[in-house]
Design a protein around this motif. Structure first.
Motif, PDB file in Angstrom:
ATOM      1  N   UNK A  81      38.665 -22.320  11.626  1.00  0.00           N
ATOM      2  CA  UNK A  81      39.680 -22.955  10.793  1.00  0.00           C
ATOM      3  C   UNK A  81      41.084 -22.633  11.267  1.00  0.00           C
ATOM      4  N   UNK A  82      41.239 -21.541  11.994  1.00  0.00           N
ATOM      5  CA  UNK A  82      42.548 -21.183  12.538  1.00  0.00           C
ATOM      6  C   UNK A  82      42.642 -21.743  13.956  1.00  0.00           C
ATOM      7  N   UNK A  83      43.631 -22.600  14.242  1.00  0.00           N
ATOM      8  CA  UNK A  83      43.699 -23.222  15.572  1.00  0.00           C
ATOM      9  C   UNK A  83      43.886 -22.227  16.707  1.00  0.00           C
ATOM     10  N   UNK A  84      44.340 -21.028  16.378  1.00  0.00           N
ATOM     11  CA  UNK A  84      44.482 -20.012  17.431  1.00  0.00           C
ATOM     12  C   UNK A  84      43.129 -19.629  18.016  1.00  0.00           C
ATOM     13  N   UNK A  85      42.033 -19.930  17.282  1.00  0.00           N
ATOM     14  CA  UNK A  85      40.703 -19.479  17.671  1.00  0.00           C
ATOM     15  C   UNK A  85      39.908 -20.516  18.442  1.00  0.00           C
ATOM     16  N   UNK A  86      40.495 -21.657  18.759  1.00  0.00           N
ATOM     17  CA  UNK A  86      39.763 -22.660  19.539  1.00  0.00           C
ATOM     18  C   UNK A  86      39.232 -22.069  20.840  1.00  0.00           C
ATOM     19  N   UNK A  87      40.132 -21.443  21.597  1.00  0.00           N
ATOM     20  CA  UNK A  87      39.730 -20.905  22.894  1.00  0.00           C
ATOM     21  C   UNK A  87      38.827 -19.680  22.742  1.00  0.00           C
ATOM     22  N   UNK A  88      39.026 -18.914  21.664  1.00  0.00           N
ATOM     23  CA  UNK A  88      38.147 -17.774  21.411  1.00  0.00           C
ATOM     24  C   UNK A  88      36.698 -18.249  21.298  1.00  0.00           C
ATOM     25  N   UNK A 146      36.812 -29.031  26.550  1.00  0.00           N
ATOM     26  CA  UNK A 146      36.858 -29.648  27.876  1.00  0.00           C
ATOM     27  C   UNK A 146      37.193 -28.631  28.961  1.00  0.00           C
ATOM     28  N   UNK A 147      38.154 -27.770  28.670  1.00  0.00           N
ATOM     29  CA  UNK A 147      38.628 -26.831  29.688  1.00  0.00           C
ATOM     30  C   UNK A 147      37.688 -25.647  29.855  1.00  0.00           C
ATOM     31  N   UNK A 148      36.970 -25.265  28.799  1.00  0.00           N
ATOM     32  CA  UNK A 148      36.221 -24.006  28.822  1.00  0.00           C
ATOM     33  C   UNK A 148      34.721 -24.187  28.636  1.00  0.00           C
ATOM     34  N   UNK A 149      34.287 -25.416  28.449  1.00  0.00           N
ATOM     35  CA  UNK A 149      32.861 -25.676  28.271  1.00  0.00           C
ATOM     36  C   UNK A 149      32.515 -27.051  28.787  1.00  0.00           C
ATOM     37  N   UNK A 150      31.564 -27.710  28.130  1.00  0.00           N
ATOM     38  CA  UNK A 150      31.146 -29.054  28.530  1.00  0.00           C
ATOM     39  C   UNK A 150      31.337 -30.015  27.360  1.00  0.00           C
ATOM     40  N   UNK A 151      32.424 -30.762  27.393  1.00  0.00           N
ATOM     41  CA  UNK A 151      32.664 -31.770  26.369  1.00  0.00           C
ATOM     42  C   UNK A 151      31.510 -32.765  26.317  1.00  0.00           C
ATOM     43  N   UNK A 152      30.928 -33.064  27.459  1.00  0.00           N
ATOM     44  CA  UNK A 152      29.865 -34.075  27.530  1.00  0.00           C
ATOM     45  C   UNK A 152      28.643 -33.696  26.701  1.00  0.00           C
TER      46      UNK A 152
END
Length: 469
Positions: free
Chosen positions: A351-358, A398-404
């Protein structure tokens, strides 16, 4: 002049338009996480006016109305439905650049064929138009689901639920859409109040027909209900938690803590956290044993306004984004499950956008090749269920995993009008890809990109969850 919501809304390039219209728009919907009432689906609920289908229970709108100076009487109070609609209509122009402005007009267009911009000046014609549409036989809970091309929804259900409405829907030969339960055992680990937890235990005991007097009998009752949910078609669990819980504990400690709870003693904070840690692990093992998918909705801080919580109750618009430590306890919980080969397919929502990459990097730690996209970064939800939130989730994955391999969008909603969220997401996805093609960052190959769009819109969810469609 085009109306505000038109066929190419949000689609800035020709490639985006081609991807959306040829690959995304006509895909059916698997809404694998929502809060719809199975009773309302079973009874094919109808509504008397647009307020009832649109504003009842919608804390998003209530928050905006309060921010616009609207009194509580016109939000959750005793004002008439017509008065509440007027208050919302007058608020809508103030929501420019808030996602509510897009959602409002997407829903008016799709379900009422209304191109008017809702405001105090247009409210009467919108009210009249909506009333005419709602008088049609097809405007009902089931009719709205069918017109939205829904194939399957998963509701959110307590382990003590009888699931009678799911069973009734399953046995109804006149309705083809599957409505499956989701195991939501939050109350099975919420031990901050012994009295409330014991009330829930008593209800579980009655439902499972097992006398619960110690931890072992508690687990037998939970497993019996877990089996029952599976028989009715459940294939997902869901946990709404502030953060992951993964303190060290011994089995004997947990049994002793449970005895304290059952005797009515209030627990120390440390014991509360140890019990939560044990239950998250046990729930994970139960899910893995049945090849379910577990979902963790992380990061909400709830019921912050104590005065209004006391008068209005939960889920009325007084929750917000929290800033809890997430990475370390989550890594420990997932590793604890994985170490015993008990890590089920998992979707992590922040829920916190800072944690997307985490979370986008966390899921990569536990991909094991057994299932494509076994570990998922969940779609933007709640406060992130909007253009920026969805875009940032797509970019991080997209940058850190597989969006597909992403299993796509969900509504997370109590409203039968919220299926436009799927359309909104698909438009945003296609627009991102179209702009990448325009910038030379992706090949100008619509068949290649279109295949990915179809997968994210529908195919991945069908393949991942293992539903019998």
């Amino acid at each position: 002049m085009n109306p505000f919501i038109h066929e190419n809304f949000c689609l800035e390039t020709e490639t985006a338009q081609e991807l959306y219209h040829n690959y995304a728009a006509n895909q059916p919907i698997i809404d694998y996480h929502c809060h719809l009432s199975p009773q309302e689906i079973a009874e094919d609920k109808r509504w008397n006016n647009i307020t009832q289908v649109w504003l009842y229970g919608d804390h998003y709108k209530w928050r905006a109305m309060r921010s616009n100076g609207v009194s509580e009487r016109l939000c959750t109070g005793k004002a008439s439905d017509r008065e509440k609609f007027s208050a919302w209509a007058a608020t809508v122009p103030a929501t420019l650049r808030n996602p509510l402005y897009h959602w409002t007009h997407l829903e008016l267009k799709k379900y009422f064929n209304c191109d008017d911009l809702l405001s105090a000046q247009t409210e009467q014609q919108v009210w009249d138009m909506s009333s005419e549409r709602m008088s049609e036989q097809s405007f009902s809970a089931r009719g709205l689901m069918e017109s939205s091309k829904v194939k399957l929804v998963c509701t959110t259900d307590d382990p003590i639920d009888s699931l009678e409405h799911h069973i009734a829907i399953k046995n109804d030969e006149n309705f083809d859409i599957q409505v499956l339960p989701t195991w939501r055992p939050d109350k099975g680990m919420t031990v901050e109040s012994s009295s409330e937890f014991n009330q829930w235990l008593d209800a579980l005991s009655q439902r499972a027909d097992i006398h619960i007097d110690n931890f072992d009998s508690y687990m037998r009752a939970l497993n019996k209900q877990h089996d029952f949910f599976h028989e009715v078609g459940c294939r997902l669990s869901d946990h709404g938690i502030e953060t992951a819980y993964a303190l060290d504990y011994s089995d004997q400690e947990i049994k002793m803590i449970f005895d304290e709870i059952r005797s009515g003693k209030e627990l120390s904070e440390l014991k509360v956290l140890k019990f939560k840690s044990a239950m998250l692990y046990h729930f994970g093992v139960m899910d893995a044993n049945k090849n379910w998918t577990q979902q963790y909705h992380l990061g909400a801080i709830r019921n912050n306004n104590s005065r209004l919580f006391k008068s209005l109750g939960p889920d009325t618009g007084f929750d917000s984004i929290g800033d809890f430590e997430l990475a370390r306890p989550l890594a420990k919980l997932l590793d604890r499950l994985d170490s015993g080969n008990n890590l089920a397919k998992t979707i992590l929502y922040n829920l916190n956008p800072r944690d997307n990459e985490v979370l986008a990097t966390m899921i990569g730690n536990f991909q094991d090749g057994s299932v494509a996209g076994k570990m998922q970064l969940g779609s933007g939800w709640w406060f992130l269920d909007q253009m920026d939130g969805m875009t940032r989730q797509i970019e991080a994955l997209s940058q850190l995993g597989l969006l597909s391999r992403f299993v796509g969008m969900l509504t997370d909603s109590r409203s039968f009008l919220s299926y436009t969220r799927h359309d909104y997401f698909r438009r945003i996805l296609c627009n991102i890809l179209g702009n990448d093609v325009k910038g030379g960052l992706l090949p100008n190959d619509t068949e290649l990109l279109g295949s990915m769009v179809k997968d994210i819109s529908y195919n991945n969810a069908e393949n991942y969850f293992g539903f019998d469609l």
